[in-house]
Design an enzyme around this catalytic site. Structure first.
Site, PDB file in Angstrom:
ATOM      1  N   CYS A 203       0.804  -1.230   0.000  1.00  0.00           N
ATOM      2  CA  CYS A 203       0.000   0.000   0.000  1.00  0.00           C
ATOM      3  C   CYS A 203       0.835   1.277   0.000  1.00  0.00           C
ATOM      4  O   CYS A 203       0.572   2.210  -0.768  1.00  0.00           O
ATOM      5  CB  CYS A 203      -0.958   0.003   1.183  1.00  0.00           C
TER       6      CYS A 203
ATOM      7  N   HIS B 191      -2.777   6.266   4.708  1.00  0.00           N
ATOM      8  CA  HIS B 191      -1.351   6.405   5.008  1.00  0.00           C
ATOM      9  C   HIS B 191      -0.870   7.773   4.499  1.00  0.00           C
ATOM     10  O   HIS B 191      -1.275   8.219   3.421  1.00  0.00           O
ATOM     11  CB  HIS B 191      -0.529   5.348   4.266  1.00  0.00           C
TER      12      HIS B 191
HETATM   13  N1  LIG Z   1      -4.927  -3.625   5.135  1.00  0.00           N
HETATM   14  C1  LIG Z   1      -4.235  -3.073   4.142  1.00  0.00           C
HETATM   15  O1  LIG Z   1      -4.085  -1.848   3.984  1.00  0.00           O
HETATM   16  C2  LIG Z   1      -3.607  -3.941   3.115  1.00  0.00           C
HETATM   17  C3  LIG Z   1      -3.087  -3.316   2.004  1.00  0.00           C
HETATM   18  C4  LIG Z   1      -2.517  -4.091   1.020  1.00  0.00           C
HETATM   19  C5  LIG Z   1      -2.482  -5.446   1.183  1.00  0.00           C
HETATM   20  N2  LIG Z   1      -3.002  -6.047   2.281  1.00  0.00           N
HETATM   21  C6  LIG Z   1      -2.936  -7.496   2.367  1.00  0.00           C
HETATM   22  O2  LIG Z   1      -4.241  -8.049   2.210  1.00  0.00           O
HETATM   23  C7  LIG Z   1      -4.364  -9.214   3.001  1.00  0.00           C
HETATM   24  C8  LIG Z   1      -5.549  -9.100   3.928  1.00  0.00           C
HETATM   25  O3  LIG Z   1      -5.440  -7.965   4.737  1.00  0.00           O
HETATM   26  P1  LIG Z   1      -6.652  -7.420   5.631  1.00  0.00           P
HETATM   27  O4  LIG Z   1      -6.157  -6.161   6.203  1.00  0.00           O
HETATM   28  O5  LIG Z   1      -7.943  -7.422   4.870  1.00  0.00           O
HETATM   29  O6  LIG Z   1      -6.705  -8.577   6.765  1.00  0.00           O
HETATM   30  P2  LIG Z   1      -7.935  -9.073   7.647  1.00  0.00           P
HETATM   31  O7  LIG Z   1      -8.871  -7.962   7.900  1.00  0.00           O
HETATM   32  O8  LIG Z   1      -7.330  -9.785   8.786  1.00  0.00           O
HETATM   33  O9  LIG Z   1      -8.690 -10.169   6.708  1.00  0.00           O
HETATM   34  C9  LIG Z   1      -8.138 -11.389   6.319  1.00  0.00           C
HETATM   35  C10 LIG Z   1      -9.105 -12.155   5.393  1.00  0.00           C
HETATM   36  O10 LIG Z   1      -8.460 -13.340   4.920  1.00  0.00           O
HETATM   37  C11 LIG Z   1      -9.306 -14.444   5.193  1.00  0.00           C
HETATM   38  N3  LIG Z   1      -8.507 -15.662   5.410  1.00  0.00           N
HETATM   39  C12 LIG Z   1      -7.559 -15.869   6.337  1.00  0.00           C
HETATM   40  N4  LIG Z   1      -7.066 -17.127   6.230  1.00  0.00           N
HETATM   41  C13 LIG Z   1      -7.710 -17.702   5.202  1.00  0.00           C
HETATM   42  C14 LIG Z   1      -7.675 -18.994   4.599  1.00  0.00           C
HETATM   43  N5  LIG Z   1      -6.822 -19.925   5.025  1.00  0.00           N
HETATM   44  N6  LIG Z   1      -8.502 -19.249   3.562  1.00  0.00           N
HETATM   45  C15 LIG Z   1      -9.372 -18.315   3.119  1.00  0.00           C
HETATM   46  N7  LIG Z   1      -9.472 -17.076   3.649  1.00  0.00           N
HETATM   47  C16 LIG Z   1      -8.647 -16.771   4.675  1.00  0.00           C
HETATM   48  C17 LIG Z   1     -10.060 -14.057   6.432  1.00  0.00           C
HETATM   49  O11 LIG Z   1     -11.197 -14.872   6.576  1.00  0.00           O
HETATM   50  P3  LIG Z   1     -11.865 -15.118   8.051  1.00  0.00           P
HETATM   51  O12 LIG Z   1     -12.696 -13.908   8.335  1.00  0.00           O
HETATM   52  O13 LIG Z   1     -12.673 -16.362   7.821  1.00  0.00           O
HETATM   53  O14 LIG Z   1     -10.720 -15.326   9.018  1.00  0.00           O
HETATM   54  C18 LIG Z   1     -10.385 -12.605   6.092  1.00  0.00           C
HETATM   55  O15 LIG Z   1     -11.449 -12.552   5.167  1.00  0.00           O
HETATM   56  C19 LIG Z   1      -3.012  -9.388   3.690  1.00  0.00           C
HETATM   57  O16 LIG Z   1      -2.219 -10.259   2.896  1.00  0.00           O
HETATM   58  C20 LIG Z   1      -2.434  -8.017   3.688  1.00  0.00           C
HETATM   59  O17 LIG Z   1      -1.037  -8.033   3.718  1.00  0.00           O
HETATM   60  C21 LIG Z   1      -3.588  -5.316   3.258  1.00  0.00           C
END
Ligand SMILES: NC(=O)c1ccc[n+]([C@@H]2O[C@H](COP(=O)([O-])OP(=O)(O)OC[C@H]3O[C@@H](n4cnc5c(N)ncnc54)[C@H](OP(=O)(O)O)[C@@H]3O)[C@@H](O)[C@H]2O)c1
Length: 329
Positions: free
Chosen positions: A126, A234
């Site tokens: 990001c 950010h």
């Molecule tokens: N937040 C940001 O600004 C941002 C920016 C760029 C990239 N990212 C990336 O995007 C990803 C998610 O971030 P987030 O902030 O959205 O995290 P989050 O709020 O913790 O959400 C994680 C998601 O992944 C799902 N998940 C986890 N383990 C899984 C599995 N084994 N199979 C299928 N689904 C699974 C979770 O499902 P459940 O609800 O069932 O646990 C939930 O829907 C990360 O890789 C992060 O590095 C985040």
């Protein structure tokens, strides 16, 4: 166009659903995917409820596109399984970004490198995305030598648990910690894990991903990434040294003309970008544009964007839109 949103119950995934709906993405079927514990839950999309399915069920449904935001290990394990089923995966985790065989894409900068053979496409970090959107037009005009960036990053960048930690602290409730220290009323100069060279992994992502996206290893980047108790986006203080000198009015004009950038730079009226204004917006905001008076050919900028939008969901959806527009899926 069948579209799977993997991680649909998470912070990025839920914004992904909003962005797909807002942009009227041409999908005929939506497949929300999460971990087994969430299978059967409902998510809302364009006023209808959709049932969350597991990864295996989703692969069996052979979607055309899968937008992944479910963590690095999930991507490493399951993105190739979707790709084998013929799905084009756009992945938000860091799993594939530096793989030399995978493209790392910010549409405004390098979408032209994509081909129909790219079945796993990486969405950058990001804080890198919002920076390169601004660096690219300046690099084309003045050639960048070196970038010094310090970030002020939102807790939403860590996911649902981090937002809960901050809110719990605000209410005086003891709960699960997403960070090693309290985040409310604090500043944590660590994002992701420390590397042997003393930088954090987030800092190294900004350094390496910038060179890869801009296709120029000669650009020197040094970064300090910091978590602050803020939601909405950010912010980055960026110092850029160029090969060639610039004219400040021309810099402003270049940035104003660029799609996806909004210049907010009117110090006389106290106008500059802030996360509370960037929240839920797809654009990258730039302000505090001024010459660095300590050395020649050097510029200071302040860049703000919603990390869940342009930093994640919007950028991924824009990649998918580009693939459709160019008949690459
Ligand atoms: N937040 C940001 O600004 C941002 C920016 C760029 C990239 N990212 C990336 O995007 C990803 C998610 O971030 P987030 O902030 O959205 O995290 P989050 O709020 O913790 O959400 C994680 C998601 O992944 C799902 N998940 C986890 N383990 C899984 C599995 N084994 N199979 C299928 N689904 C699974 C979770 O499902 P459940 O609800 O069932 O646990 C939930 O829907 C990360 O890789 C992060 O590095 C985040």
């Amino acid at each position: 166009m069948k579209v799977a949103v993997v991680g649909a119950t998470g912070l990025v995934g839920s914004v992904m659903l909003k962005v797909l709906a807002e942009r009227n993405f041409p999908l005929t079927e939506l497949i929300p995917v999460a971990s087994a514990k969430s299978a059967g839950q409902k998510v809302e999309f364009k006023g209808k409820n959709y049932t969350v399915v597991t990864m295996d069920e989703a692969i069996g449904m052979k979607p055309d596109v899968a937008l992944f935001s479910a963590g690095g290990s999930t991507s490493l394990q399951d993105a190739p399984r979707f790709a084998e089923a013929g799905t084009t995966v756009i992945d938000n985790s860091s799993a594939w970004r530096m793989d030399p065989d995978k493209k790392l894409i910010v549409p405004e900068v390098n979408a032209h490198v994509l081909t129909s053979l790219d079945k796993i496409i990486a969405n950058p970090n990001c804080s890198t995305i919002q920076m390169v959107v601004v660096l690219n037009p300046l690099h084309e005009k003045y050639k960048i030598k070196r970038v010094v960036v310090s970030t002020y990053q939102s807790v939403t960048g860590t996911g649902v648990k981090a937002v809960e930690q901050m809110m719990n602290e605000r209410k005086g409730i003891e709960g699960e910690m997403a960070y090693p220290y309290p985040i409310d009323l604090n500043v944590i100069p660590q994002i992701d894990v420390f590397q042997e060279n003393g930088y954090t992994k987030e800092e190294m992502k900004m350094i390496l991903e910038t060179k890869k996206i801009m296709g120029d290893d000669s650009i020197q980047v040094t970064a300090t990434t910091v978590r602050i108790p803020v939601m909405g986006g950010h912010s980055e203080s960026v110092n850029i040294e160029f090969e060639n000198d610039f004219d400040l009015a021309e810099v402003r004009g270049l940035l104003e003309d660029e799609e996806g950038i909004i210049v907010v730079d009117d110090p006389a009226n106290l106008k500059y970008p802030m996360p509370m204004d960037a929240h839920e917006k797809d654009e990258v905001f730039v302000g505090r544009i001024r010459r660095d008076e300590s050395q020649p050919k050097t510029l200071n900028l302040w860049i703000v964007a919603d990390n869940l939008r342009k930093g994640a969901a919007t950028n991924a959806v824009q990649i998918a839109e580009y693939l459709i527009q160019k008949n690459l899926i």
